[in-house]
Design a protein around this motif. Structure first.
Motif, mmCIF file in Angstrom:
data_model
loop_
_atom_site.group_PDB
_atom_site.id
_atom_site.type_symbol
_atom_site.label_atom_id
_atom_site.label_comp_id
_atom_site.label_asym_id
_atom_site.label_seq_id
_atom_site.Cartn_x
_atom_site.Cartn_y
_atom_site.Cartn_z
ATOM 1 N N GLU A 6 0.898 -1.284 -0.097
ATOM 2 C CA GLU A 6 -0.071 0.105 -0.083
ATOM 3 C C GLU A 6 0.632 1.007 0.070
ATOM 4 N N TRP A 36 -11.278 -1.495 0.030
ATOM 5 C CA TRP A 36 -10.564 -0.865 0.962
ATOM 6 C C TRP A 36 -11.360 -0.731 2.272
ATOM 7 N N CYS A 95 -6.229 -2.248 2.516
ATOM 8 C CA CYS A 95 -6.618 -3.041 1.295
ATOM 9 C C CYS A 95 -6.967 -4.266 1.344
#
Length: 118
Positions: A6, A36, A95
């Motif tokens: 990320e 997300w 995520c």
């Protein structure tokens, strides 16, 4: 082994924007859903936004009209464009990727901090 990396978190003033990215890597990787999530201290995980393999999206009511999720299937990457940020958006964002190959599984990113100052 599937890895998620990320990036894009940081500090922004209220009303500002940030763009989060999450890149998945691994051999023979086939991804279905990408999304997300966020988790504030002392609270449960909250789904922020999700996107299916064919691009169907869904959003939490609290971010509708402000956040946009998208994905690049060729790069196995999911993005979260966050506009009109509010102090209550401050937390760690994760995520989440659902794969069918190499094995059916769910993978989580390491988390990225988003801080919105008032």
């Amino acid at each position: 082994q599937v890895q998620l990396v990320e990036s894009g978190g940081g500090l922004v003033q209220a009303g500002g924007s940030l763009r989060l990215s999450c890149a998945a890597s691994g051999s023979n990787l086939s991804i279905t859903s990408m999304g997300w999530y966020r988790q504030a201290p002392g609270k449960q995980h909250e789904v922020v936004a999700r996107i299916s393999a064919d691009g169907v999206t869904s959003y939490a009511d609290s971010v509708k009209g402000r956040f946009t999720i998208s994905r690049d299937n060729a790069e196995n990457t999911v993005y979260l464009q966050m506009n009109s940020l509010k102090p209550e958006d401050t937390t760690v964002y994760y995520c989440r990727v659902v794969t069918t190959t190499p094995i059916p599984s769910i993978y989580w990113g390491q988390g990225t901090q988003v801080t919105v100052s008032s």
